[in-house]
Design a protein around this motif. Structure first.
Motif, PDB file in Angstrom:
ATOM      1  N   PRO A 196     -14.122  -3.834  -1.947  1.00 17.18           N
ATOM      2  CA  PRO A 196     -13.610  -3.708  -3.014  1.00 17.18           C
ATOM      3  C   PRO A 196     -14.632  -3.512  -4.069  1.00 17.18           C
ATOM      4  O   PRO A 196     -15.769  -3.706  -4.111  1.00 17.18           O
ATOM      5  CB  PRO A 196     -12.814  -5.235  -3.705  1.00 17.18           C
ATOM      6  N   CYS A 197     -14.727  -2.904  -5.016  1.00 25.48           N
ATOM      7  CA  CYS A 197     -15.353  -2.398  -6.256  1.00 25.48           C
ATOM      8  C   CYS A 197     -16.081  -3.041  -6.385  1.00 25.48           C
ATOM      9  O   CYS A 197     -15.576  -4.580  -6.756  1.00 25.48           O
ATOM     10  CB  CYS A 197     -14.811  -0.666  -6.846  1.00 25.48           C
ATOM     11  N   VAL A 249      -4.599   2.027  -1.590  1.00 26.65           N
ATOM     12  CA  VAL A 249      -5.073   0.733  -1.014  1.00 26.65           C
ATOM     13  C   VAL A 249      -3.972   0.017  -1.547  1.00 26.65           C
ATOM     14  O   VAL A 249      -3.076  -0.494  -2.172  1.00 26.65           O
ATOM     15  CB  VAL A 249      -6.242   0.486  -2.037  1.00 26.65           C
ATOM     16  N   CYS A 303      -0.845  -2.332  -5.670  1.00 30.94           N
ATOM     17  CA  CYS A 303      -1.161  -1.149  -4.649  1.00 30.94           C
ATOM     18  C   CYS A 303      -2.370  -0.260  -6.431  1.00 30.94           C
ATOM     19  O   CYS A 303      -2.493  -1.055  -7.313  1.00 30.94           O
ATOM     20  CB  CYS A 303      -0.545  -0.629  -4.812  1.00 30.94           C
ATOM     21  N   ASN A 304      -3.308   0.362  -5.668  1.00 30.08           N
ATOM     22  CA  ASN A 304      -3.733   1.721  -6.849  1.00 30.08           C
ATOM     23  C   ASN A 304      -2.556   2.420  -7.410  1.00 30.08           C
ATOM     24  O   ASN A 304      -1.964   2.853  -6.297  1.00 30.08           O
ATOM     25  CB  ASN A 304      -4.806   1.606  -5.922  1.00 30.08           C
ATOM     26  N   GLU A 315      -6.110  -5.231  -6.389  1.00 28.88           N
ATOM     27  CA  GLU A 315      -7.099  -5.940  -6.242  1.00 28.88           C
ATOM     28  C   GLU A 315      -6.359  -6.232  -7.938  1.00 28.88           C
ATOM     29  O   GLU A 315      -6.027  -7.106  -8.191  1.00 28.88           O
ATOM     30  CB  GLU A 315      -8.245  -6.073  -6.130  1.00 28.88           C
ATOM     31  N   GLU A 359      -3.322   5.463 -10.413  1.00 32.63           N
ATOM     32  CA  GLU A 359      -4.041   6.278 -10.242  1.00 32.63           C
ATOM     33  C   GLU A 359      -3.462   7.028 -11.510  1.00 32.63           C
ATOM     34  O   GLU A 359      -2.521   6.784 -12.312  1.00 32.63           O
ATOM     35  CB  GLU A 359      -4.625   7.648  -9.354  1.00 32.63           C
ATOM     36  N   CYS A 368     -13.628  -5.343  -9.442  1.00 35.21           N
ATOM     37  CA  CYS A 368     -12.569  -6.306  -8.634  1.00 35.21           C
ATOM     38  C   CYS A 368     -13.010  -7.291  -7.958  1.00 35.21           C
ATOM     39  O   CYS A 368     -12.469  -7.761  -8.013  1.00 35.21           O
ATOM     40  CB  CYS A 368     -11.872  -5.237  -7.306  1.00 35.21           C
ATOM     41  N   ALA A 409      -1.495   7.656  -5.730  1.00 33.73           N
ATOM     42  CA  ALA A 409      -2.731   8.377  -5.394  1.00 33.73           C
ATOM     43  C   ALA A 409      -3.084   9.442  -5.490  1.00 33.73           C
ATOM     44  O   ALA A 409      -3.233   9.731  -4.601  1.00 33.73           O
ATOM     45  CB  ALA A 409      -3.482   7.144  -3.935  1.00 33.73           C
ATOM     46  N   ARG A 433       0.992  -1.421   0.068  1.00 33.37           N
ATOM     47  CA  ARG A 433       0.242   0.211   0.095  1.00 33.37           C
ATOM     48  C   ARG A 433       0.831   1.258  -0.144  1.00 33.37           C
ATOM     49  O   ARG A 433       0.231   2.236  -0.377  1.00 33.37           O
ATOM     50  CB  ARG A 433      -0.795  -0.345   1.611  1.00 33.37           C
ATOM     51  N   THR A 485      -6.471   2.197 -11.418  1.00 32.53           N
ATOM     52  CA  THR A 485      -6.588   0.651 -11.454  1.00 32.53           C
ATOM     53  C   THR A 485      -6.304   0.808 -10.216  1.00 32.53           C
ATOM     54  O   THR A 485      -6.058   1.538  -9.635  1.00 32.53           O
ATOM     55  CB  THR A 485      -5.233  -0.095 -12.625  1.00 32.53           C
ATOM     56  N   CYS A 486      -6.999  -0.358  -9.760  1.00 32.56           N
ATOM     57  CA  CYS A 486      -7.438  -0.855  -8.303  1.00 32.56           C
ATOM     58  C   CYS A 486      -6.134  -1.808  -7.484  1.00 32.56           C
ATOM     59  O   CYS A 486      -5.555  -2.423  -8.654  1.00 32.56           O
ATOM     60  CB  CYS A 486      -9.060  -1.756  -8.209  1.00 32.56           C
TER      61      CYS A 486
END
Ligand code: THU
Length: 135
Positions: A87-88, A28, A43-44, A57, A46, A91, A21, A16, A54-55
């Motif tokens: 998770p979104c 995340v 990790c995310n 996950e 951006e 994901c 981000a 993380r 991207t997320c």
């Protein structure tokens, strides 16, 4: 429900820190254990063109597939949030592609909050290959 996998939570916490981000300021980390036993992290990441981000996950899944593993058996996701962040929607579908419904998913906060769930609980009524049987 199986207990949280401490190695996975620690791996998610560590990766993380590398999240990119700058727009949301919401870092995340995610870690997956594959059927081989290997652990993959993401990790995310951006982007200034916001939808291109991207997320965490998704990053961990991409690392797993790139390394040649095809099934995941446990998942951990961590963020600095008041409550463990689920998770979104996208994901959830991505996790369901590579893990069975009973796969344990640990949702964690950086200050020690933990929630245990499963892929099936996160994605009831999931779209699956069986729905295309007449195609
Ligand atoms: N995010 C993740 O990486 N995983 C989640 O489970 C929830 C959201 C990211 C996407 C975006 O970079 C930031 O968190 C805010 O939505």
């Amino acid at each position: 429900m199986p207990a949280a996998d401490p190695e996975l939570v620690a791996a998610a916490r560590a990766v993380r820190e590398n999240a990119h981000a700058p727009y949301s300021r919401f870092k995340v980390g995610a870690a997956l254990r594959a059927a081989s036993g290997r652990v993959y992290v993401g990790c995310n990441v951006e982007n200034v063109a916001y939808p291109e981000g991207t997320c965490a996950e998704a990053g961990a899944i991409a690392a797993m597939v790139a390394a040649g593993d095809t099934r995941l058996i446990a998942v951990a996701v961590i963020a600095d949030s008041p409550a463990p962040v689920p998770p979104c929607g996208g994901c959830r579908q991505k996790l369901a592609e590579f893990g069975a419904g009973e796969v344990p998913v640990t949702l964690a906060t950086t200050d020690g909050g933990l929630t245990q769930t499963t892929i099936a609980q996160l994605l009831p009524g999931q779209f699956s290959a069986a729905h295309m049987d007449r195609a």
